[in-house]
Each structure stands twice: as C-alpha cells, then as structure tokens.
Design an enzyme around this catalytic site. Structure first.
Site, mmCIF file in Angstrom:
data_model
loop_
_atom_site.group_PDB
_atom_site.id
_atom_site.type_symbol
_atom_site.label_atom_id
_atom_site.label_comp_id
_atom_site.label_asym_id
_atom_site.label_seq_id
_atom_site.Cartn_x
_atom_site.Cartn_y
_atom_site.Cartn_z
ATOM 1 N N HIS A 44 0.815 -1.208 0.000
ATOM 2 C CA HIS A 44 0.000 0.000 0.000
ATOM 3 C C HIS A 44 0.857 1.269 0.000
ATOM 4 O O HIS A 44 0.385 2.352 0.328
ATOM 5 C CB HIS A 44 -0.962 -0.017 1.195
ATOM 6 N N ASP A 173 -4.685 -4.209 11.465
ATOM 7 C CA ASP A 173 -5.087 -3.672 10.158
ATOM 8 C C ASP A 173 -5.243 -4.866 9.227
ATOM 9 O O ASP A 173 -4.255 -5.443 8.780
ATOM 10 C CB ASP A 173 -4.007 -2.711 9.644
#
Length: 332
Positions: A44, A173
């Site tokens: 990411h 996460d």
C-alpha cells in the site's frame, strides 16, 4: 534495490505535483505512502503508487478536492470526500474524529464518495499516537464471494483497530479476506507461497498459491462465514450512516482495480485515560508474551509488535524495493 525513506518520499511528492496534485496535499499523500513502505507495508506504498497516478490521470481521483461537511449530529458527523485523495481525506477525517472525541469522549465520522485510503492502519496509528483508541473501516470493490457463493458480490472491507500502549501502540489492520489482495501481490513479487491456504484456483481447489488466487479472484473470507458476515454488516453500517456507495453500487463501475473509487469509510476516535489504558493493555500483553510458543518461534507476538523494529531498520538501512517498482515510479 534499497532507497532511503526521504528519497522515496521526495520522489513520490515530485510525481504527485507533476500530475496536478497541490503541493500541500502531495506532501501529505507522499509522506503517507513512503511511511507505509518504511513500515514494511509495500503493498500500500511503493506497489500502489503507480495505480494512484493512473487514477489521477484518468480523472477518478480529483487531487485538488477536499472533504466537505454534510451534517453534524453532535459526536457524529457525515462528510463527503468529493472524490479527493483517499489518504489525505482519511487523515483529515481522523483529525476531526479526534477533535470530536475531545468534546464528547468519542468522535465518529462517516465519509462518503472518497477514494482508496492506501494503508488504513496509518489512521489507527494517527489516533493512538495522540492517546486515543481508534476503529476505522472502508468498503471496496466486489472482490470476494459471500460464503456459499461462487461469484464475487461483497468487499473484503479492511478493518483497523488501535489502542495506545506506553510510548507506542497496538494495531490491527486487516481485510475480511484471509489475505488482502495487497498481500497476494507482495507474495507474488517475492515468489513465495502463502503460509496457509488463502483462496481458490480457477478449478475451485483451495490453494496457497497467491498467483492462482489472484487469477481466479476467489479469496477466502477470514473465518469462512464469519468474515463474510462481518464484511456484509460493515458495508451496511457505513452506508446506513453516510448514504454513500455500497459495494454493489461500486461494482456497477466495473470490477477492476481502477473501479475501486467512490468508497465509504468510518473513522472513530475514543478518549482513553492513560493510566487505565496502559494497565489494561500491559496486562493483556504480559499474558500473551507468557504463552509457550509453537513451531520453533522464539516468542508469541501481539499485533504490530514488530512494527517499530521494521521502521527502525528501514530508517537506518533503507527500504528494499524491486528495481522494476522504482523505475516505474521514476518514469511516471
């Protein structure tokens, strides 16, 4: 190859400005993505950057747009992301949730019409570093089949939770699939198998081959029917409040990575009394660290325990990325 954190940040900022992003937002967006890479979440950061530029150039991400308030209900506010940069929109919304938590003890923001927030854990960390517990989630394209179905109709809808812990934080996460598509991409680039089966191949066989799963698009819901159910409720909940696009709405735009836009997200910040919080978290950490490890591991880890070690190593030795990834950014 190895690149320093600051050099990666400057390169990303330069490319964002070149592609019509205002300098202040380019600085923040580049910092977010370079920081994700620094913390080991290359999927990411570095590996997502080219897609972001493509979405800007295609007009799907409008880099100069900023969020606007639609309605205020005390500790709850509803905002419109106006299709701006997903990670800077998310940072702004968590900042606002923290401000509300200062007044009410809890602050909740429902955000519609935004874009991919990149590494969602960054916004849990943002709150926890300031002494707040955090819960955030986002919907996605229809990239996962509901439990018992053959076709994709729900998102893997990542969830973030964080609590302050001493001078740092504990952070979760994770997507509602056993492995996110970013994790599959990272494993493919590294030429590695998954540690456990993560989805199905084109013939419907359960597999640990990330390439086969990526090609079939059939990721396995985390906890089978449980991950599927949680994903569905997350999408229902955020859009019952925000009135934005549901996963079925997003699916009408297509089912490719470039269709992952016009998303809906929740940002919750909760005020934590430091003494009470530290005692509770320390108690749980001590119980986990006291467990007997299996499979030759030196110790049992709690979520995000190694994050600071990875960060320190990246800042000292640089961030390892593939030559191809670096060159693709340079040539944007």
């Amino acid at each position: 190859m190895v690149i320093s954190y600051e050099d990666l940040f400057n390169l990303m900022k330069e490319k964002l400005v070149k592609h019509s992003c205002p300098e202040d937002l380019a600085t923040r967006a580049a910092r977010n993505m370079a920081s994700s890479s620094r913390d080991g979440v290359l999927s990411h950061g570095v590996y997502r950057f080219e897609r972001l530029i493509t979405m800007i150039d295609s007009g799907f991400v409008k880099p100069a747009n900023r969020p606007s308030l639609e309605r205020s209900l005390g500790a709850l506010e509803v905002w419109n992301g106006n299709l701006g940069m997903g990670n800077t929109n998310a940072e702004d919304m968590m900042t606002r949730a923290i401000e509300l938590a200062n007044s009410y003890g809890i602050g909740c923001i429902a955000l519609s019409h935004t874009n991919h927030w990149m590494r969602g854990g960054a916004f849990g960390a943002q709150a926890a570093e300031k002494g707040y517990a955090a819960i955030c989630w986002t919907n996605t394209i229809a990239n996962m089949a509901p439990w018992g179905a053959a076709n994709k109709a729900i998102g893997n809808n990542p969830l973030v939770m964080a609590v302050p812990y001493k001078d740092s934080y504990v952070l979760f996460d994770g997507a509602m699939s056993q492995f996110s598509y970013g994790a599959l991409e990272k494993a493919i680039i590294a030429g590695k198998k998954l540690p456990v089966p993560g989805g199905y191949d084109k013939d419907g066989n359960l597999t640990d081959d990330p390439k086969a799963i990526s090609e079939s698009g059939r990721v396995l819901p985390m906890g089978f029917w449980k991950g599927s159910s949680i994903s569905i409720l997350m999408d229902m909940m955020v859009n019952s409040i925000a009135g934005g696009f549901t996963v079925p709405d997003i699916a009408k735009q297509g089912n490719t990575p470039l269709a992952e836009r016009d998303l809906s997200q929740i940002f919750i910040a909760i005020k934590v009394e430091k003494g009470i919080g530290d005692n509770a978290v320390s108690n749980i950490v001590e119980a986990i660290k006291g467990c007997t490890p299996l499979d030759g591991a030196s110790s049992v880890r709690y979520p995000s325990e190694n994050l600071m070690k990875i960060r320190e190593k990246s800042l000292k030795d640089g961030i390892e990325i593939t030559d191809d990834s670096y060159n693709r950014i340079v040539n944007l």
